[in-house]
Design a protein around this motif. Structure first.
Motif, PDB file in Angstrom:
ATOM      1  N   VAL A 151      15.954   2.734  -6.776  1.00 53.99           N
ATOM      2  CA  VAL A 151      14.848   1.920  -7.288  1.00 53.99           C
ATOM      3  C   VAL A 151      15.316   1.236  -8.569  1.00 53.99           C
ATOM      4  O   VAL A 151      15.617   1.907  -9.558  1.00 53.99           O
ATOM      5  CB  VAL A 151      13.607   2.790  -7.572  1.00 53.99           C
ATOM      6  N   ALA A 179       6.211   7.085  -2.165  1.00 58.66           N
ATOM      7  CA  ALA A 179       7.592   6.858  -1.721  1.00 58.66           C
ATOM      8  C   ALA A 179       8.589   7.703  -2.520  1.00 58.66           C
ATOM      9  O   ALA A 179       9.519   8.285  -1.946  1.00 58.66           O
ATOM     10  CB  ALA A 179       7.939   5.375  -1.841  1.00 58.66           C
ATOM     11  N   THR A 232      15.539  -1.057  -3.831  1.00 53.98           N
ATOM     12  CA  THR A 232      14.333  -1.875  -3.951  1.00 53.98           C
ATOM     13  C   THR A 232      14.093  -2.237  -5.407  1.00 53.98           C
ATOM     14  O   THR A 232      14.156  -1.398  -6.293  1.00 53.98           O
ATOM     15  CB  THR A 232      13.103  -1.177  -3.310  1.00 53.98           C
ATOM     16  N   VAL A 276       4.153   3.585  -4.895  1.00 54.56           N
ATOM     17  CA  VAL A 276       5.397   3.925  -5.591  1.00 54.56           C
ATOM     18  C   VAL A 276       5.603   5.443  -5.593  1.00 54.56           C
ATOM     19  O   VAL A 276       6.689   5.951  -5.292  1.00 54.56           O
ATOM     20  CB  VAL A 276       5.367   3.398  -7.040  1.00 54.56           C
ATOM     21  N   GLY A 332       4.553  -2.955  -4.822  1.00 48.58           N
ATOM     22  CA  GLY A 332       4.723  -1.558  -4.434  1.00 48.58           C
ATOM     23  C   GLY A 332       4.877  -1.334  -2.938  1.00 48.58           C
ATOM     24  O   GLY A 332       5.328  -0.275  -2.514  1.00 48.58           O
ATOM     25  N   ILE A 351      11.692  -3.409  -8.327  1.00 48.29           N
ATOM     26  CA  ILE A 351      10.283  -3.474  -8.728  1.00 48.29           C
ATOM     27  C   ILE A 351      10.214  -3.817 -10.224  1.00 48.29           C
ATOM     28  O   ILE A 351      11.242  -3.824 -10.915  1.00 48.29           O
ATOM     29  CB  ILE A 351       9.518  -2.157  -8.458  1.00 48.29           C
ATOM     30  N   LEU A 400       8.303  -0.046  -1.353  1.00 47.95           N
ATOM     31  CA  LEU A 400       8.919   1.269  -1.602  1.00 47.95           C
ATOM     32  C   LEU A 400       8.843   2.210  -0.411  1.00 47.95           C
ATOM     33  O   LEU A 400       9.864   2.783  -0.017  1.00 47.95           O
ATOM     34  CB  LEU A 400       8.324   1.926  -2.857  1.00 47.95           C
TER      35      LEU A 400
END
Lengths: 315, 345
Positions: free
Chosen positions: A182, A169, A154, A166, A130, A156, A133
């Motif tokens: 994301v 962001a 990014t 998370v 995390g 994840i 982020l």
């Protein structure tokens, strides 16, 4: 913020050999290169030739390869602990990565970062869940001001959604209309914990709570993924963040030999593996490409293993 | 500092304005920092009006905003983050420890990170256990991280510019009581004490003295937030007990600026380090270790550490005062040690 994408969730058709569009040779070669790279790492560990830890992306190789043509060189990519595929898809440099993991000359970060701390050009990975982020949001803020049109991606996992960073962001990205993409590799298992035991609700609903668009991909066909995700990624460049969720499968252990799933569960995962689906769909063409990738990685391991140790010059 | 002495908060505010004017890639982020509010302690007053777009008031997300600032720094910008109360830096610890400071070196080659995390800190304002601490000791010993503290002697225009030019993240501890005090000016503290710097430039440790060069009974080393209390103790020790003291206030606390401290310690019979935190793994212990290593055999007795009590910081004024280091805490500690030495065995 008014955003008509806010509640959008597109769900692509489920996977299956009959849904696979034939990939370009280069894409197939990259996916197979990542596959054999990861298998080679597990083999090196088993033989005691690698130290520390590593996290392979076996089963997820198609995700970064699908995204390659949707990204530009000026886009930032933030990777995570399971990032070998992300790196190889971006740079096509398995030697630099293997040297990094083995601590040999030519290591992309001189052996300091290892498997999960890589920084090259606009690619950066970190080892804490995390953490990337908010950093990616900061980079996205920079891009919005200084290089409009560029984005920060990014990667994840589903487990990462347990981290408060998370949400901090996502909130700022939506609030400030940042070009943040994301990509969630939702492989259904966080280390040893099944998603059902660690996540309440859904990723879709969490994105919707911030007014952030969400696309769920249950498909490993590159052509379809690109056609569906492409227009949404373009909207990210205009400041509409996107959560792009891939329903995928982690074929291997979390790290080296720590898989506690049952045989039945593993059989299910293997049956859904893109490698198996592509093999069935493409037949002889696939087998040839697979053999070429395997041979390339074998040569690579021999070559990198023979190099002298990496040197860290701090100046 | 030249010209009319101003309050420390005004000097810090003008330093922020100056840094923002000097560098179009510098951002300031924090909670409630935009005008007209201008931050909980008014340090950022006027900044968002002067630099719209680069002064960003944020959600209550300390981890997130330090991460955003680190992202800006990573991409070549610079960022100053205000943590409203330094206590909340605990929420941002991961970004400081595992990302911002590590990024300077963990990717195998140096990568500059221009990032300052400002932490309004310290007690004596009645804010209670979670709004009064000084978290300094928790940030010590992290590779790639420098620690500075606000002082009445150091011009923040110099200090802020220096931190941003270092190329590695900095935590800036700011004593909240000190905001309201006057900056020192023209080398004069009061009728008794003068001050100067232990080095060529005014970012070097400051020293407060009656006589700049002679030997003294006691050297007190303290961060800027402790200066006022240390000077009150020095005055009392001199006027009522004929104990001469010199005070050294480093701007950069960590890494410890050993050479300047060694020079000062060599001219003192006795050394004590005063800090507001509780004991255990402290900055003072680092200073003491440096002095012990280099001056072992020359020191008459071990460096004395003076801390606040091993306690949470109570809210009620009379209770808070008992727990935190005050001028009389310093005076009594010095007296006890020096009287002990002087009394016949």
């Amino acid at each position: 913020m008014t955003n008509n994408m806010a509640t959008t969730t597109i769900e692509m058709a489920p996977d299956g050999a009959d849904h696979i569009s034939p990939p370009a040779d280069a894409d197939l070669a990259t996916m197979l290169l990542i596959r054999h790279f990861e298998l080679a790492l597990l083999d090196l560990f088993a033989r005691g030739e690698l130290h520390g830890t590593t996290h392979t992306c076996l089963g997820q190789e198609y995700v970064p390869v699908a995204l390659v043509p949707l990204l530009a060189e000026r886009d930032y990519v933030f990777s995570n602990h399971r990032g070998h595929g992300h790196y190889i898809a971006r740079f096509g440099d398995p030697a630099g990565l293997l040297a990094e993991i083995m601590g040999r000359e030519g290591a992309v970060c001189n052996g300091v970062g290892g498997s999960q701390h890589i920084f090259r050009d606009r690619y950066l990975s970190t080892g804490v869940q995390g953490e990337s982020l908010p950093v990616a949001a900061g980079v996205a803020l920079h891009l919005k001001r200084h290089e409009p049109g560029a984005l920060a991606l990014t990667y994840i996992g589903d487990g990462t959604w347990g981290e408060g960073a998370v949400y901090e962001a996502l909130n700022m990205a939506a609030l400030w209309r940042l070009p943040l993409l994301v990509v969630v590799e939702h492989n259904g298992i966080a280390q040893s914990t099944a998603t059902g035991a660690q996540m309440a609700g859904t990723i879709r609903a969490r994105a919707a709570a911030f007014g952030i668009a969400h696309l769920r991909v249950e498909n490993s066909s590159l052509t379809e993924i690109r056609a569906t995700a492409g227009p949404l990624v373009e909207r990210v460049r205009d400041g509409a963040p996107l959560v792009l969720e891939f329903v995928t499968h982690r074929l291997g252990p979390h790290s080296k030999g720590d898989d506690t799933r049952t045989d039945a569960e593993l059989r299910q995962v293997r049956a859904a593996d893109w490698h198996a689906l592509y093999s069935e769909a493409l037949g002889e063409r696939f087998a040839e490409a697979d053999a070429i990738a395997a041979a390339r990685v074998t040569r690579l391991v021999d070559e990198v293993a023979a190099r002298p140790p990496a040197v860290w010059s701090k100046a | 500092m030249n010209g009319r002495p101003v309050r420390v908060v005004e000097n810090l505010n003008s330093a922020l304005h100056e840094c923002m004017r000097a560098d179009s890639r510098l951002y300031v982020l924090g909670e409630d920092i935009a005008d007209p509010y201008g931050g909980a302690f008014k340090v950022t007053r006027g900044l968002s009006q002067a630099h719209p777009g680069r002064v960003i008031t944020t959600p209550i997300s300390e981890n997130g905003i330090v991460g955003v600032a680190a992202g800006l720094a990573m991409a070549g910008d610079a960022a100053i983050v205000e943590i409203m109360f330094g206590d909340f830096a605990g929420l941002a610890f991961d970004q400081v420890l595992n990302f911002a400071s590590k990024s300077v070196s963990m990717y195998g080659r140096p990568h500059p990170m221009r990032l300052v995390v400002r932490c309004p800190s310290g007690g004596n304002r009645g804010y209670g256990p979670t709004h009064s601490q000084t978290l300094l000791k928790h940030f010590i010993g992290i590779p790639g991280l420098s620690l500075f503290e606000l002082s009445p002697f150091h011009d923040n225009r110099t200090v802020l510019a220096h931190m941003l030019a270092l190329g590695e993240p900095c935590v800036f501890i700011e004593d909240k009581v000190l905001y309201t005090r006057r900056t020192a000016g023209d080398g004069r503290v009061d009728d008794l004490f003068d001050y100067g710097f232990l080095g060529a430039d005014d970012i070097a440790p400051a020293q407060v003295y009656v006589d700049a060069d002679g030997d003294v009974d006691c050297l007190i080393v303290a961060p800027g937030g402790m200066a006022e209390r240390a000077m009150a103790a020095m005055r009392d020790l001199l006027l009522h007990h004929e104990i001469s003291c010199r005070l050294v206030i480093p701007s950069r606390l960590y890494p410890v600026e050993a050479e300047a401290l060694l020079g000062a310690a060599r001219r003192a019979a006795y050394v004590c380090v005063v800090e507001e935190s509780t004991a255990g793994g402290t900055w003072g212990a680092e200073v003491a270790h440096v002095l012990h290593e280099r001056l072992w055999g020359r020191l008459r007795r071990p460096v004395r550490l003076i801390h606040s009590a091993d306690s949470v910081i109570p809210t009620a004024v009379h209770l808070e005062r008992e727990v935190l280091v005050q001028a009389d805490t310093i005076r009594e500690a010095v007296l006890a040690d020096l009287r002990g030495e002087r009394s016949p065995v």
